[in-house]
Design an enzyme around this catalytic site. Structure first.
Site, PDB file in Angstrom:
ATOM      1  N   TYR A  61       0.864  -1.183   0.000  1.00  0.00           N
ATOM      2  CA  TYR A  61       0.000   0.000   0.000  1.00  0.00           C
ATOM      3  C   TYR A  61       0.904   1.237   0.000  1.00  0.00           C
ATOM      4  CZ  TYR A  61      -3.348  -3.509   1.714  1.00  0.00           C
ATOM      5  OH  TYR A  61      -4.101  -4.643   1.881  1.00  0.00           O
ATOM      6  N   SER A 158      -2.567 -14.879   3.480  1.00  0.00           N
ATOM      7  CA  SER A 158      -3.643 -14.186   2.764  1.00  0.00           C
ATOM      8  C   SER A 158      -3.652 -14.642   1.306  1.00  0.00           C
ATOM      9  CB  SER A 158      -3.382 -12.676   2.843  1.00  0.00           C
ATOM     10  OG  SER A 158      -4.347 -11.960   2.119  1.00  0.00           O
ATOM     11  N   ASN A 159      -4.829 -14.730   0.762  1.00  0.00           N
ATOM     12  CA  ASN A 159      -4.998 -15.088  -0.663  1.00  0.00           C
ATOM     13  C   ASN A 159      -4.474 -16.489  -0.989  1.00  0.00           C
ATOM     14  OD1 ASN A 159      -6.115 -12.517  -1.675  1.00  0.00           O
ATOM     15  ND2 ASN A 159      -4.129 -11.694  -1.047  1.00  0.00           N
ATOM     16  N   PHE A 207     -12.230  -6.448   1.531  1.00  0.00           N
ATOM     17  CA  PHE A 207     -13.287  -5.831   0.709  1.00  0.00           C
ATOM     18  C   PHE A 207     -14.672  -6.103   1.322  1.00  0.00           C
ATOM     19  CE2 PHE A 207     -10.638  -6.362  -3.431  1.00  0.00           C
ATOM     20  CZ  PHE A 207      -9.998  -5.162  -3.199  1.00  0.00           C
ATOM     21  N   PRO A 208     -14.834  -5.942   2.645  1.00  0.00           N
ATOM     22  CA  PRO A 208     -16.141  -6.262   3.239  1.00  0.00           C
ATOM     23  C   PRO A 208     -17.270  -5.413   2.663  1.00  0.00           C
ATOM     24  CG  PRO A 208     -14.761  -5.054   4.794  1.00  0.00           C
ATOM     25  CD  PRO A 208     -13.885  -5.428   3.655  1.00  0.00           C
ATOM     26  N   LEU A 209     -16.926  -4.177   2.256  1.00  0.00           N
ATOM     27  CA  LEU A 209     -17.965  -3.317   1.669  1.00  0.00           C
ATOM     28  C   LEU A 209     -17.816  -3.264   0.139  1.00  0.00           C
ATOM     29  CD1 LEU A 209     -17.925  -0.412   4.309  1.00  0.00           C
ATOM     30  CD2 LEU A 209     -19.645  -2.220   4.044  1.00  0.00           C
ATOM     31  N   VAL A 210     -17.060  -4.213  -0.416  1.00  0.00           N
ATOM     32  CA  VAL A 210     -16.756  -4.201  -1.865  1.00  0.00           C
ATOM     33  C   VAL A 210     -16.318  -2.775  -2.258  1.00  0.00           C
ATOM     34  CG1 VAL A 210     -17.485  -4.930  -4.172  1.00  0.00           C
ATOM     35  CG2 VAL A 210     -18.467  -6.027  -2.182  1.00  0.00           C
ATOM     36  N   LYS A 217     -24.537   3.920  -0.976  1.00  0.00           N
ATOM     37  CA  LYS A 217     -24.631   5.362  -1.278  1.00  0.00           C
ATOM     38  C   LYS A 217     -24.295   5.690  -2.723  1.00  0.00           C
ATOM     39  CE  LYS A 217     -19.941   5.684  -0.061  1.00  0.00           C
ATOM     40  NZ  LYS A 217     -18.839   6.241   0.639  1.00  0.00           N
TER      41      LYS A 217
END
Ligand code: NAP
Length: 311
Positions: A61, A158-159, A207-210, A217
Site C-alpha cells: 500500500y 492471505s490469498n 473488501f467487506p464493503l466491496v 450510497k
C-alpha cells in the site's frame, strides 16, 4: 472512549475490537491517489481515539507509505494501544512485481516493515500472496522463527487457496487467514471458512464493503477514478445489478434506524470464524460510522433473509 468487548484472533494472544481499520487508502497512493497523507494519518488517529485498535496495512500500500504513516501515528502514542497487522510477499524485479515466500525474503521483509512502522514488534504478519515455489509450511516456518524471536506476535496468510492453507498450517502455526469475502463474493464459504472454523483460525474478510459498493450510497452515475475503475463489480450492467441488490437491504437498515453498511458488516460477524472486520475508510466520519456496527443486532430471520438475497 466507548468500551468494546475485544475478541481473540485465532489461537494468538491478540485481542481486538471486532471493527478494525483497513488502511489501503492511508498512504496507498498507488491505489487511491486522491487521499493525502495528513488525512490518512487522521483516519488512523480517529480509529485509535475511539477504541478501534486493529489496523491492517501492507508493504504494497503506497508501496511502503501506508506503513510509514502508521509508524508516525504509532510514535505519537503508547504502542500497546494498537494491534498492527502488515503483510509482505511483493518483490519488485525491474518494473515487474512478483511474489516471494522464501524464508530469507520474508525475514528481510519483516525487518523492513519493522523499520517503516518504527516499532520493535509487529502484532500480526501475513504472507500477502502465495508464490509458486516455496512450500507453504517452510514459509510459515520462517514466520514461526520470527514469532519465537519476538519480532511478530501472530502468523497470518492471505490469498492462499485451500490447499495452500492446509500446507501452511501443517504444524498448526497459522493464527489468521485473510481473504476476499463479502456479500457479492461468497466463494470462501465452500472450503476456506469451514477449514478456518475447524482449526481455530480467524478469518478476516477483505473488501467487506466491496470498496464502498455495499455501503448503499453510490448510484449508477457515480464515477470512479481509482482502483475501482477496473473492478468488474463497478462495470456497466453488473454495477447496476449490484446497486439493485444493495437497495434490497434498505428496509432492514431503516427498520433498525441504521445504515446499510452497518447491516452488511454486522452480518459478517454472524459467520463462524469471522471474528473481526477491517473496513477501509477515506474520511474520519466513516471510521466512526463503522463502529456503529457493534450496536446492530440481527435476528435469525434477518440473517437468513440477507443470506437469501445474496445467495
Ligand atoms: P472496503 O472495506 O470494502 O470499502 C472501503 C470503502 O468503503 C471506503 O474507502 C469508503 O469508500 C467506503 N466506506 C467505508 N465506510 C463507509 C461508511 N460507513 N459509509 C459509506 N461509505 C463507507 O474496501 P477496502 O478498504 O479496499 O478493503 C478493506 C481492507 O482490506 C483494506 O483497507 C486492506 O487493509 C484490506 N485488503 C486486503 C487485501 C489482501 O490482498 N489481503 C486486498 C484488498 C484489501 P468511498 O469513500 O470511496 O465511498
Amino acid at each position: 472512549m466507548k468500551l468494546t468487548k475485544l475478541v481473540r484472533l485465532g489461537k494468538s494472544d491478540l485481542f481486538v475490537n471486532p471493527i478494525g481499520l483497513g488502511t489501503n487508502a492511508v498512504g496507498g497512493h498507488n491505489l487511491y491517489p486522491n487521499l493525502d497523507d495528513e488525512t490518512g494519518k487522521e483516519l488512523v488517529r480517529t480509529a485509535l481515539n475511539h477504541g478501534i485498535n486493529f489496523l491492517d496495512t501492507a508493504f504494497i500500500y503506497g508501496p511502503k507509505r501506508s506503513e510509514e504513516l502508521i509508524g508516525e501515528v504509532l510514535k505519537e502514542r503508547n504502542r500497546s494501544e494498537a494491534v498492527v497487522a502488515t503483510k509482505g510477499s511483493h518483490k519488485f524485479v525491474g518494473n515487474q512485481v512478483v511474489h516471494d515466500n522464501s524464508p530469507a525474503f520474508l525475514k528481510q521483509e519483516v525487518e523492513n516493515s519493522l523499520k517503516r512502522l518504527q516499532t520493535d514488534y509487529i502484532d500480526l504478519y501475513y504472507i500477502h500472496f502465495p508464490d509458486q515455489d516455496t512450500p507453504k509450511d517452510e514459509a510459515v516456518g520462517a514466520l514461526k522463527q520470527l514469532k519465537d524471536e519476538g519480532k511478530i506476535r501472530a502468523i497470518g496468510v492471505s490469498n492462499f487457496s485451500i490447499d495452500q492453507l492446509k500446507e501452511a498450517n501443517k504444524d498448526g502455526y497459522v493464527d489468521v487467514y485473510q481473504g476476499e469475502y463479502n456479500l457479492l463474493n461468497r466463494s470462501a464459504e465452500k472450503e476456506l471458512l469451514p477449514y478456518t472454523a475447524k482449526h481455530n483460525i480467524s478469518f478476516i474478510p477483505y473488501f467487506p464493503l466491496v470498496s464502498g459498493l455495499l455501503a448503499g450510497k453510490y448510484t449508477k452515475d457515480t464515477v470512479f477514478n481509482d482502483l475501482r475503475a477496473k473492478n468488474p463489480h463497478f462495470q456497466g450492467e453488473a454495477f447496476v445489478r449490484n446497486l439493485e441488490k444493495v437497495n434490497q437491504l434498505r428496509p432492514i437498515a431503516e427498520a433498525k434506524n441504521t445504515e446499510v453498511a452497518h447491516v452488511v458488516l454486522a452480518w459478517y460477524l454472524t459467520r463462524d470464524s469471522i471474528d473481526a472486520l477491517i473496513p477501509g475508510a477515506k474520511k474520519p466520519e466513516q471510521v466512526l460510522s463503522n463502529l456503529k456496527t457493534l450496536e446492530v443486532q440481527l435476528t435469525q430471520e434477518e440473517i437468513d433473509e440477507i443470506d437469501r438475497l445474496f445467495s
